[in-house]
Design an enzyme around this catalytic site. Structure first.
Site, mmCIF file in Angstrom:
data_model
loop_
_atom_site.group_PDB
_atom_site.id
_atom_site.type_symbol
_atom_site.label_atom_id
_atom_site.label_comp_id
_atom_site.label_asym_id
_atom_site.label_seq_id
_atom_site.Cartn_x
_atom_site.Cartn_y
_atom_site.Cartn_z
ATOM 1 N N HIS A 75 -49.847 71.677 5.301
ATOM 2 C CA HIS A 75 -49.012 71.208 4.177
ATOM 3 C C HIS A 75 -49.716 70.118 3.359
ATOM 4 O O HIS A 75 -49.066 69.202 2.839
ATOM 5 C CB HIS A 75 -47.660 70.682 4.674
ATOM 6 C CG HIS A 75 -46.801 71.712 5.343
ATOM 7 N ND1 HIS A 75 -45.870 72.456 4.669
ATOM 8 C CD2 HIS A 75 -46.754 72.146 6.632
ATOM 9 C CE1 HIS A 75 -45.268 73.285 5.521
ATOM 10 N NE2 HIS A 75 -45.794 73.122 6.711
ATOM 11 N N ASN A 148 -38.749 74.912 5.732
ATOM 12 C CA ASN A 148 -39.610 75.798 4.943
ATOM 13 C C ASN A 148 -38.749 76.654 4.023
ATOM 14 O O ASN A 148 -37.528 76.647 4.119
ATOM 15 C CB ASN A 148 -40.404 76.728 5.867
ATOM 16 C CG ASN A 148 -41.617 76.043 6.501
ATOM 17 O OD1 ASN A 148 -42.130 75.047 5.978
ATOM 18 N ND2 ASN A 148 -42.063 76.578 7.608
ATOM 19 N N HIS A 339 -40.496 63.668 9.686
ATOM 20 C CA HIS A 339 -40.466 63.919 11.137
ATOM 21 C C HIS A 339 -39.112 64.523 11.527
ATOM 22 O O HIS A 339 -38.079 63.882 11.293
ATOM 23 C CB HIS A 339 -40.685 62.580 11.866
ATOM 24 C CG HIS A 339 -40.718 62.698 13.346
ATOM 25 N ND1 HIS A 339 -40.875 63.895 14.013
ATOM 26 C CD2 HIS A 339 -40.609 61.763 14.316
ATOM 27 C CE1 HIS A 339 -40.864 63.683 15.308
ATOM 28 N NE2 HIS A 339 -40.696 62.402 15.526
HETATM 29 FE FE1 HDD Z 1 -44.697 71.284 10.649
HETATM 30 C C1 HDD Z 1 -46.022 69.125 8.395
HETATM 31 C C2 HDD Z 1 -42.407 72.325 8.337
HETATM 32 C C3 HDD Z 1 -43.657 73.771 12.786
HETATM 33 C C4 HDD Z 1 -46.682 70.050 13.034
HETATM 34 N N1 HDD Z 1 -44.297 70.820 8.734
HETATM 35 C C5 HDD Z 1 -44.961 69.894 7.974
HETATM 36 C C6 HDD Z 1 -44.369 69.837 6.681
HETATM 37 C C7 HDD Z 1 -43.357 70.740 6.658
HETATM 38 C C8 HDD Z 1 -43.307 71.362 7.959
HETATM 39 C C9 HDD Z 1 -42.440 71.045 5.495
HETATM 40 C C10 HDD Z 1 -44.838 68.946 5.535
HETATM 41 C C11 HDD Z 1 -44.027 67.689 5.457
HETATM 42 C C12 HDD Z 1 -44.484 66.884 4.258
HETATM 43 O O1 HDD Z 1 -44.236 67.319 3.130
HETATM 44 O O2 HDD Z 1 -45.102 65.846 4.475
HETATM 45 N N2 HDD Z 1 -43.366 72.794 10.546
HETATM 46 C C13 HDD Z 1 -42.447 72.986 9.555
HETATM 47 C C14 HDD Z 1 -41.496 73.988 9.967
HETATM 48 C C15 HDD Z 1 -41.867 74.408 11.210
HETATM 49 C C16 HDD Z 1 -43.027 73.646 11.582
HETATM 50 C C17 HDD Z 1 -40.314 74.447 9.130
HETATM 51 C C18 HDD Z 1 -41.222 75.425 12.105
HETATM 52 C C19 HDD Z 1 -39.971 75.687 12.095
HETATM 53 N N3 HDD Z 1 -45.124 71.836 12.532
HETATM 54 C C20 HDD Z 1 -44.565 72.864 13.254
HETATM 55 C C21 HDD Z 1 -45.025 72.816 14.630
HETATM 56 C C22 HDD Z 1 -45.873 71.742 14.708
HETATM 57 C C23 HDD Z 1 -45.925 71.153 13.385
HETATM 58 C C24 HDD Z 1 -44.622 73.774 15.726
HETATM 59 C C25 HDD Z 1 -46.639 71.210 15.884
HETATM 60 C C26 HDD Z 1 -46.182 71.200 17.096
HETATM 61 N N4 HDD Z 1 -46.173 69.902 10.670
HETATM 62 C C27 HDD Z 1 -46.822 69.519 11.785
HETATM 63 C C28 HDD Z 1 -47.738 68.349 11.562
HETATM 64 C C29 HDD Z 1 -47.503 68.020 10.066
HETATM 65 C C30 HDD Z 1 -46.520 69.096 9.651
HETATM 66 C C31 HDD Z 1 -49.132 68.573 11.989
HETATM 67 C C32 HDD Z 1 -48.722 67.906 9.161
HETATM 68 C C33 HDD Z 1 -48.503 66.706 8.307
HETATM 69 C C34 HDD Z 1 -47.316 66.062 8.855
HETATM 70 O O3 HDD Z 1 -46.852 66.777 9.931
HETATM 71 O O4 HDD Z 1 -46.805 65.037 8.475
HETATM 72 O O5 HDD Z 1 -47.401 67.296 12.394
#
Ligand code: HDD
Length: 679
Positions: A75, A148, A339
């Protein structure tokens, strides 16, 4: 930009205390020292070496050298805006969350949209899932709904997230392709992790190439819990429903936009808000009683499953309006830290193993991305309610915590900051009874990967199905490894034989072999974009005009479009003023050079004369051909007819001539329809 919502918006008032305006001020160092010279470093002689003692040079250069922070691991490419959430009806029966109690209550929000796979500078209209993350600044602390634009996910357990992301990101040996899933490692992952089947159907659908962030649905994806004041819990899923309906680009157009305007989606959001076309979504919830947990033919904890809206209706409970652009993209959009674990009393988690893993990942990623444990102090992340605890120090601490005591329990500060009881607003985790053996395993109830993939397929219109076949054919066609192509075809044979066979035909492998086509015949009309709202509002129309145009026709058409809420550009061969045959003057907004047909929802050809008639004709025909190929509404005014005659445009679905009866109304309807597939 100041607007009427801001006075009442607590977050806006808080941010105001951090804003700084450098205009008309003296240039100083970060220590406040006025600077006398900012173009020439201090040297030993005009042609001599720069001196170490030039502190201004050193400070300026050091700060610059450290300007970048790591981009989000997923993202990374995103854009955000401020707004508010207004509750329609009290949800006290289901949740004690304060911001969901009183109808009419407004809560400030900050919402960031994103693509998933591409890096920070990548193009925006790629085929991808879109992030839809909302931070509610409630009076009880920040609540983040990190969702999402698709209601399901690729995997069922968070432990597989690094694998999924490694597979979809550019391949490690050559770092290609950027922001695209059309490559070997992604499809190898899909074929070998068949829980992805349902999500891939969404990913291959038009939902993955939205026309605008403003025209996407949003989903919390997981099952969460609402808990009311009596401690009674319901399972809940969250939905954002855009007022403008759900609309997409077509694939050829999306690819071209990436070249013509890689900022297409952020520009669209930014401009809508700057123009006062504030953007609205309604928030809906699906609710299931705790006692009904096992009443469904899917496991409600499985994030690869939807709750069909026809079976479990979406109750609309409020509205989000985005009405303010950021002042500074880095300070706000880049530094915002979402978060799923940021909850408020009345909202709790389910045991969805994907959600449980996310609860670890998000804080962890901010520690590296934002450089330490104090990111909650950044202006965009601060709650609007007071916060006090014994957490101390760390890189870049802003708060000056006074006093001697920084521990619990204590007597020297009367044991404060003190914990709160549930009645006083203290967060108490839902008292769910849990028992089990420690096992690294997945429940059998998570093992049906194809029934809902088939439900999705059954629910698509003929055109949507065709687009899905085309998307698979493109994506799998980009896979070099023929064995992987075959595996994908075999996998989707478990969804629909017709779909898999069509893809097999396009990508040069055998029809599915050994697959068992799902026998599901159910449909969910709510899944088809065809059944969503269709409005002309904020649609972008280019009126192609030359000199000596027909005054009345152009004036009437432009007025009709504006009255219907559309945005109109007068487009011609060069900037300046054009004069109609009866003297009406119009200002040119854009030219054939600065814009392109793919950047508009509709084209009206008014015709007229030009300085370079041959070029004007070629450009006009090019615009018409592109709009026609992309199924867009086209209006042909009298002097535009010769141009239309020389193009591929036929007088079919969505093509209207000024001489048609009721042209203006019909044109507005055609624009609202968005695309005219019967060509
Ligand atoms: Fe995630 C970012 C949505 C599964 C780990 N995620 C991130 C963002 C969105 C989502 C919208 C961007 C937020 C922003 O604008 O800063 N993610 C989802 C959805 C998931 C999902 C809807 C499943 C239903 N994500 C998911 C899993 C993991 C992560 C299973 C790890 C275990 N996601 C992350 C992250 C991020 C992230 C690596 C990258 C940047 C951040 O968190 O702040 O931690």
């Amino acid at each position: 930009m100041q607007n009427e919502h801001e006075d009442q918006n607590k977050k806006h008032r808080q941010l105001e205390t951090f804003r700084t305006d450098d205009k008309n001020k003296s240039l100083t160092t970060n220590q406040g020292l006025k600077v006398s010279e900012d173009e020439h470093s201090l040297k030993a002689g005009e042609r001599g070496p720069t001196l170490m003692e030039d502190f201004h040079f050193r400070e300026k250069m050091t700060h610059f050298d450290h300007e970048r922070i790591p981009e989000r691991v997923v993202h990374a490419r995103g854009y955000a805006a401020h707004g508010e959430f207004e509750l329609y009806e009290s949800m006290s029966e289901y949740t004690k969350a304060d911001f969901l109690q009183t109808p009419g209550k407004k809560t400030p929000v900050f919402t960031r949209f994103s693509t998933v796979a591409g890096s920070k500078g990548s193009a925006e209209t790629v085929r991808d899932v879109r992030g839809f993350a909302v931070k509610f600044y409630t009076d009880e602390g920040n609540y983040d709904l990190v969702g999402n634009n698709m209601p399901v996910f690729f995997i069922q357990d968070a432990i597989k997230f690094p694998d999924l992301v490694h597979a979809v990101k550019p391949e490690p040996h050559n770092e290609m392709p950027q922001a695209a899933s059309a490559h070997d490692t992604f499809w190898d992952f899909v074929a070998n992790n068949q829980e992805s089947a349902h999500m891939i159907m969404w990913h291959m659908s038009d939902r993955a190439i939205p026309r605008s962030f403003r025209m996407m649905e949003g989903f919390g994806v997981h099952t969460f819990r609402f808990v009311n004041a009596e401690g009674k819990s319901h399972f809940v899923k969250f939905h954002w429903k855009p007022k403008l309906g759900v609309h997409s680009l077509v694939w050829d157009e999306a690819q071209k936009i990436n070249g013509k305007d890689p900022d297409f989606h952020r520009r669209d959001l930014w401009e809508a808000i700057e123009d006062g076309d504030y953007v609205e979504w309604e928030l809906g919830v699906q609710l299931i009683e705790e006692s009904q947990e096992f009443d469904f033919d899917f496991d409600i904890l499985d994030p690869t499953k939807i709750w069909p809206e026809e079976d479990i209706p979406v109750k609309i409970i409020g509205k989000m309006t985005l009405n303010r652009n950021v002042d500074n993209v880095f300070a706000e959009t880049e530094q915002v830290a979402f978060h799923p674990g940021h909850v408020v009393p009345g909202i709790d988690f389910s045991n969805d193993p994907l959600l449980q893993g996310r609860l670890f990942s998000y804080t962890d990623t901010q520690l590296i991305r934002l450089g330490g444990p104090n990111f909650h102090e950044l202006p965009i992340n601060r709650p609007v309610c007071p916060f006090h605890n014994n957490q101390r120090d760390g890189y870049s601490r802003q708060t000056i915590n006074t006093g001697q005591v920084a521990y619990h329990k204590n007597s020297m500060a009367d044991n404060t900051p003190s914990t709160s009881t549930e009645e006083e607003g203290g967060y108490v985790h839902h008292h769910e009874k849990v028992e089990g053996r420690k096992v690294a395993a997945r429940s059998d109830s998570f093992k049906d990967h194809f029934s809902q993939a088939k439900l999705f397929w059954n629910s698509m219109s003929v055109v949507e199905k065709k687009h899905i076949v085309d998307a698979f054919s493109f994506e799998v066609g980009k896979v070099k490894n023929k064995d992987v192509r075959q595996q994908v075809v075999d996998m989707f044979g478990n969804v629909d034989n017709g779909l898999a066979s069509a893809v097999a035909h396009a990508v040069g492998v055998h029809a599915p072999n050994g697959s068992e086509e799902s026998t599901v015949t159910k449909e969910s009309p709510a899944l088809s974009m065809e059944n969503k709202a269709k409005l002309p509002d904020t649609r972008k129309v280019a009126v192609l005009v030359g000199d000596k145009f027909d005054d009345e026709e152009v004036e009437t058409t432009v007025k009709t479009c504006l009255d219907a809420g559309m945005n109109v550009d007068i487009l011609s061969e060069k900037y300046g003023t054009l004069t109609g045959q009866n003297g009406l003057e119009v200002e040119v907004d854009e030219t054939f050079l600065t814009m392109h047909a793919v950047l508009y929802d509709s084209i009206v050809v008014a015709g007229g004369e030009a300085e370079n008639p041959q070029k004007f004709k070629m450009d006009t025909i090019d615009f018409l051909n592109e709009a026609y190929k992309h199924f867009k509404p086209i209006g042909i005014l009298s002097k535009g007819q010769p141009f239309a005659d020389a193009s591929i445009v036929e007088m079919t679905d969505g093509v209207l001539s000024y001489s048609d009866e009721d042209f203006t109304n019909q044109f507005v309807k055609a624009v609202a329809e968005h695309r005219h597939w019967n060509r």
